[in-house]
Design a protein around this motif. Structure first.
Motif, PDB file in Angstrom:
ATOM      1  N   ARG A   1      -9.857   9.117   5.411  1.00 36.29           N
ATOM      2  CA  ARG A   1      -9.262   9.889   4.205  1.00 36.29           C
ATOM      3  C   ARG A   1      -7.885   9.726   3.926  1.00 36.29           C
ATOM      4  NH1 ARG A   1     -10.530  15.429   5.095  1.00 36.29           N
ATOM      5  NH2 ARG A   1     -10.207  16.045   3.413  1.00 36.29           N
ATOM      6  N   PRO A   2      -7.203   9.009   2.841  1.00 33.07           N
ATOM      7  CA  PRO A   2      -6.221   9.075   2.809  1.00 33.07           C
ATOM      8  C   PRO A   2      -5.156  10.304   2.586  1.00 33.07           C
ATOM      9  CG  PRO A   2      -7.203   8.266   0.715  1.00 33.07           C
ATOM     10  CD  PRO A   2      -8.303   8.747   1.694  1.00 33.07           C
ATOM     11  N   LEU A   3      -3.921  10.210   3.090  1.00 33.68           N
ATOM     12  CA  LEU A   3      -3.092  11.247   3.181  1.00 33.68           C
ATOM     13  C   LEU A   3      -3.171  12.173   1.701  1.00 33.68           C
ATOM     14  CD1 LEU A   3       0.449  10.197   4.953  1.00 33.68           C
ATOM     15  CD2 LEU A   3      -1.553  11.180   5.801  1.00 33.68           C
ATOM     16  N   ILE A   4      -3.039  11.602   0.614  1.00 31.33           N
ATOM     17  CA  ILE A   4      -2.999  12.049  -0.606  1.00 31.33           C
ATOM     18  C   ILE A   4      -4.290  13.276  -0.643  1.00 31.33           C
ATOM     19  CG2 ILE A   4      -4.081  10.332  -1.824  1.00 31.33           C
ATOM     20  CD1 ILE A   4      -1.187  12.657  -2.753  1.00 31.33           C
ATOM     21  N   GLN A   5      -5.390  12.727  -0.234  1.00 34.51           N
ATOM     22  CA  GLN A   5      -6.788  13.575   0.009  1.00 34.51           C
ATOM     23  C   GLN A   5      -6.687  14.832   0.428  1.00 34.51           C
ATOM     24  OE1 GLN A   5     -10.093  12.072  -1.688  1.00 34.51           O
ATOM     25  NE2 GLN A   5     -10.021  14.397  -1.701  1.00 34.51           N
ATOM     26  N   TYR A   6      -6.044  14.702   1.679  1.00 38.11           N
ATOM     27  CA  TYR A   6      -5.737  15.926   2.355  1.00 38.11           C
ATOM     28  C   TYR A   6      -4.950  16.983   1.532  1.00 38.11           C
ATOM     29  CZ  TYR A   6      -7.702  13.649   6.487  1.00 38.11           C
ATOM     30  OH  TYR A   6      -8.213  13.199   7.351  1.00 38.11           O
ATOM     31  N   ALA A   7      -3.787  16.477   0.928  1.00 35.52           N
ATOM     32  CA  ALA A   7      -2.991  17.192   0.087  1.00 35.52           C
ATOM     33  C   ALA A   7      -3.818  17.791  -1.059  1.00 35.52           C
ATOM     34  CB  ALA A   7      -2.014  16.228  -0.340  1.00 35.52           C
ATOM     35  N   ILE A   8      -4.771  17.129  -1.849  1.00 34.19           N
ATOM     36  CA  ILE A   8      -5.249  17.456  -2.964  1.00 34.19           C
ATOM     37  C   ILE A   8      -6.478  18.395  -2.580  1.00 34.19           C
ATOM     38  CG2 ILE A   8      -7.043  16.592  -4.683  1.00 34.19           C
ATOM     39  CD1 ILE A   8      -4.444  15.825  -5.387  1.00 34.19           C
ATOM     40  N   ASP A   9      -6.885  18.248  -1.373  1.00 33.61           N
ATOM     41  CA  ASP A   9      -7.977  19.214  -1.173  1.00 33.61           C
ATOM     42  C   ASP A   9      -7.480  20.444  -0.654  1.00 33.61           C
ATOM     43  OD1 ASP A   9     -10.045  17.018  -1.205  1.00 33.61           O
ATOM     44  OD2 ASP A   9     -10.082  16.770   0.826  1.00 33.61           O
ATOM     45  N   GLU A  10      -6.229  20.522  -0.297  1.00 37.26           N
ATOM     46  CA  GLU A  10      -5.547  21.827   0.205  1.00 37.26           C
ATOM     47  C   GLU A  10      -5.162  22.490  -0.971  1.00 37.26           C
ATOM     48  OE1 GLU A  10      -2.465  21.207   3.067  1.00 37.26           O
ATOM     49  OE2 GLU A  10      -1.500  23.372   2.268  1.00 37.26           O
TER      50      GLU A  10
ATOM     51  N   GLU B   1     -21.504  11.240  -1.987  1.00 37.20           N
ATOM     52  CA  GLU B   1     -20.837  12.798  -2.012  1.00 37.20           C
ATOM     53  C   GLU B   1     -19.346  12.702  -1.549  1.00 37.20           C
ATOM     54  OE1 GLU B   1     -21.498  16.541  -2.405  1.00 37.20           O
ATOM     55  OE2 GLU B   1     -22.889  15.379  -2.936  1.00 37.20           O
ATOM     56  N   ALA B   2     -19.126  11.798  -0.359  1.00 38.22           N
ATOM     57  CA  ALA B   2     -17.814  11.506  -0.133  1.00 38.22           C
ATOM     58  C   ALA B   2     -16.662  11.123  -1.212  1.00 38.22           C
ATOM     59  CB  ALA B   2     -17.597  10.598   1.005  1.00 38.22           C
ATOM     60  N   LEU B   3     -17.253  10.391  -2.443  1.00 34.05           N
ATOM     61  CA  LEU B   3     -16.496   9.737  -3.377  1.00 34.05           C
ATOM     62  C   LEU B   3     -16.172  11.000  -4.257  1.00 34.05           C
ATOM     63  CD1 LEU B   3     -18.000   6.400  -4.791  1.00 34.05           C
ATOM     64  CD2 LEU B   3     -15.728   6.701  -3.543  1.00 34.05           C
ATOM     65  N   LYS B   4     -17.130  11.893  -4.508  1.00 35.35           N
ATOM     66  CA  LYS B   4     -16.972  12.978  -5.167  1.00 35.35           C
ATOM     67  C   LYS B   4     -15.646  13.693  -5.176  1.00 35.35           C
ATOM     68  CE  LYS B   4     -21.505  14.789  -6.927  1.00 35.35           C
ATOM     69  NZ  LYS B   4     -22.396  15.881  -6.301  1.00 35.35           N
ATOM     70  N   THR B   5     -15.228  13.773  -4.043  1.00 33.86           N
ATOM     71  CA  THR B   5     -13.905  14.586  -3.735  1.00 33.86           C
ATOM     72  C   THR B   5     -12.697  13.825  -4.359  1.00 33.86           C
ATOM     73  OG1 THR B   5     -13.608  13.426  -1.528  1.00 33.86           O
ATOM     74  CG2 THR B   5     -14.739  15.393  -1.371  1.00 33.86           C
ATOM     75  N   THR B   6     -12.956  12.517  -4.855  1.00 31.12           N
ATOM     76  CA  THR B   6     -11.712  11.601  -5.507  1.00 31.12           C
ATOM     77  C   THR B   6     -11.900  11.850  -6.684  1.00 31.12           C
ATOM     78  OG1 THR B   6     -12.816   9.663  -5.663  1.00 31.12           O
ATOM     79  CG2 THR B   6     -11.985  10.262  -3.591  1.00 31.12           C
TER      80      THR B   6
ATOM     81  N   VAL C   1       0.999  -1.245  -0.115  1.00 24.42           N
ATOM     82  CA  VAL C   1      -0.161  -0.131  -0.062  1.00 24.42           C
ATOM     83  C   VAL C   1       1.137   1.246   0.137  1.00 24.42           C
ATOM     84  CG1 VAL C   1      -1.688   1.192   1.378  1.00 24.42           C
ATOM     85  CG2 VAL C   1      -1.794  -1.232   1.453  1.00 24.42           C
ATOM     86  N   PRO C   2       0.660   2.128  -0.898  1.00 24.01           N
ATOM     87  CA  PRO C   2       1.563   3.264  -0.895  1.00 24.01           C
ATOM     88  C   PRO C   2       1.399   4.103   0.161  1.00 24.01           C
ATOM     89  CG  PRO C   2       0.252   3.064  -3.122  1.00 24.01           C
ATOM     90  CD  PRO C   2      -0.048   2.244  -2.206  1.00 24.01           C
ATOM     91  N   LYS C   3       2.360   4.691   0.703  1.00 26.56           N
ATOM     92  CA  LYS C   3       2.003   5.478   2.254  1.00 26.56           C
ATOM     93  C   LYS C   3       1.113   6.530   2.054  1.00 26.56           C
ATOM     94  CE  LYS C   3       5.949   8.542   2.413  1.00 26.56           C
ATOM     95  NZ  LYS C   3       7.103   8.849   2.777  1.00 26.56           N
ATOM     96  N   GLU C   4       1.021   7.141   0.842  1.00 28.23           N
ATOM     97  CA  GLU C   4       0.172   7.970   0.670  1.00 28.23           C
ATOM     98  C   GLU C   4      -1.448   7.815   0.760  1.00 28.23           C
ATOM     99  OE1 GLU C   4       2.571   7.291  -1.394  1.00 28.23           O
ATOM    100  OE2 GLU C   4       4.143   8.828  -0.975  1.00 28.23           O
ATOM    101  N   ILE C   5      -1.414   6.522   0.707  1.00 27.63           N
ATOM    102  CA  ILE C   5      -3.014   5.949   0.735  1.00 27.63           C
ATOM    103  C   ILE C   5      -3.481   5.596   2.232  1.00 27.63           C
ATOM    104  CG2 ILE C   5      -4.391   3.704   0.096  1.00 27.63           C
ATOM    105  CD1 ILE C   5      -4.377   5.646  -2.194  1.00 27.63           C
ATOM    106  N   MET C   6      -2.387   5.729   3.073  1.00 26.62           N
ATOM    107  CA  MET C   6      -2.485   5.537   4.406  1.00 26.62           C
ATOM    108  C   MET C   6      -3.597   6.486   4.938  1.00 26.62           C
ATOM    109  SD  MET C   6       0.704   3.686   6.015  1.00 26.62           S
ATOM    110  CE  MET C   6       1.209   5.046   6.871  1.00 26.62           C
ATOM    111  N   THR C   7      -4.478   5.929   5.938  1.00 27.94           N
ATOM    112  CA  THR C   7      -5.595   6.792   6.291  1.00 27.94           C
ATOM    113  C   THR C   7      -5.546   7.469   7.610  1.00 27.94           C
ATOM    114  OG1 THR C   7      -6.755   5.141   4.900  1.00 27.94           O
ATOM    115  CG2 THR C   7      -8.208   6.460   6.366  1.00 27.94           C
ATOM    116  N   LEU C   8      -6.075   8.686   7.636  1.00 23.91           N
ATOM    117  CA  LEU C   8      -6.346   9.574   8.787  1.00 23.91           C
ATOM    118  C   LEU C   8      -7.737   9.730   8.916  1.00 23.91           C
ATOM    119  CD1 LEU C   8      -3.957  12.493   8.487  1.00 23.91           C
ATOM    120  CD2 LEU C   8      -3.490  10.700  10.075  1.00 23.91           C
ATOM    121  N   VAL C   9      -8.377   8.962   9.848  1.00 23.78           N
ATOM    122  CA  VAL C   9      -9.750   8.708  10.068  1.00 23.78           C
ATOM    123  C   VAL C   9     -10.530   8.010   8.689  1.00 23.78           C
ATOM    124  CG1 VAL C   9     -11.839   9.484  10.730  1.00 23.78           C
ATOM    125  CG2 VAL C   9      -9.801  10.579  11.625  1.00 23.78           C
TER     126      VAL C   9
END
Ligand code: G1P
Length: 297
Positions: free
Chosen positions: A36-45, A89-94, A26-34
């Motif tokens: 959402r994977p780390l990469i999702q936080y980066a993309i949202d920002e 709705e949650a999936l939309k952010t991906t 598993v890429p570390k960027e897919i590891m999950t905080l609650v």
């Protein structure tokens, strides 16, 4: 004309050895905080900062990242049929607009500077952002957005900056401060992972950058340094040597080093407590756990 930044580079080629065996498959960027994977936080920002083009510098074994940002028609159909609108709705952010995301491979792990250099043709001749997904920043106004707003006035290069304990400075890129304007400093130098006792300050670089295309040219000229790798810090320092402006921006927010186990756990607790749907139960659990531990001591 307003200065704009519309492209961001996400270096995600690292092996993530600190999280083995999890990162074996598993890429570390897919590891999950609650949830959402780390990469999702980066993309949202990045999105909040106005980024429109997302450039991932990946490596072998990272294809889960490409799947993550792809559409999932079967899953979506199943959720729609079941009336699970909140999950849809949650999936939309991906979901990414077609053509907004590009993947380029770094064939050899030669450092952060080399990873960014791999994206040079996609960046072209314009200012661009770099986000290191390991650095997760909880902030009312997302960190890169704060920086983009400051950059509208300053131009030049800008790195996120944060005071760290002196003894930790050798784990970071460190700024040599020329002028201190409070929320921002003008750097007169930068050094990557200075040996203990030699750091020019305790103001460390955190993984958010706005860079001029000249930094890409500098990456052609620099030699490997800390850890035998091509360092982004050196290419930015070269910019100062050439007379360019480099600013360190003291962002408002809390940064978690999710590249370390302790940092990842802290982020998990903090993000868990910030979630309305989990807060009460989670807080109670933590309180009970702590009091049991204290009683046992
Ligand atoms: C990278 C950068 C370093 C920066 C740090 C922030 O180092 O090279 O300049 O201070 O990210 O997290 P790494 O942590 O990947 O070794």
């Amino acid at each position: 004309m307003k200065r704009r930044v519309t492209k961001a580079v996400f270096p995600v080629a690292g092996l993530g050895t600190r999280f083995l065996p999890a990162t074996k498959s598993v890429p570390k960027e897919i590891m999950t905080l609650v949830d959402r994977p780390l990469i999702q936080y980066a993309i949202d920002e990045a999105r909040a900062a106005g980024i429109k083009e997302f450039i991932f510098v990946t490596a072998r074994g990272k294809s889960a990242l490409e799947d993550y940002f792809d559409h999932a028609p079967e899953l979506e159909a199943t959720l729609r049929k079941a009336g699970k609108d909140d999950l849809l709705e949650a999936l939309k952010t991906t979901n990414m607009e077609s053509g907004a995301i590009a993947y380029i491979r770094q064939h050899k792990a030669m450092g952060l500077g080399h990873a960014v250099w791999c994206a040079r043709r996609l960046i072209g001749n314009e200012a661009f952002a770099v986000i290191l997904p390991d650095d997760v920043i909880a902030a009312e106004k997302p960190c890169l957005q704060q920086m983009v707003e400051a950059y509208e006035d300053t131009g030049g290069c800008m790195v996120a900056a944060m005071e760290v304990p002196v003894e930790k400075a050798s784990s970071y890129g460190v700024l040599d401060i020329g002028e201190d304007m409070g929320h921002m400093v003008r750097a007169r130098g930068m050094v990557e992972k200075p040996p203990v006792g030699t750091a020019p300050s305790n103001l460390a670089v955190i993984g958010r950058y706005i860079l001029t295309p000249r930094v890409l040219q500098n990456l052609n000229q620099i030699k490997p340094s800390a850890g035998g790798e091509l360092q982004l810090t050196d290419a930015i320092a070269e910019e100062i040597t050439k007379g360019g402006d480099v600013f360190g921006y003291r962002f408002r927010g809390e940064r978690f080093d999710c590249g370390s186990k302790a940092g990842f756990l802290q982020a998990t607790v903090s993000f868990g407590l910030a979630r309305e749907d989990l807060r009460d139960e989670f807080r109670l659990f933590l309180q009970e756990m702590l009091s049991v531990q204290q009683a046992a001591q």
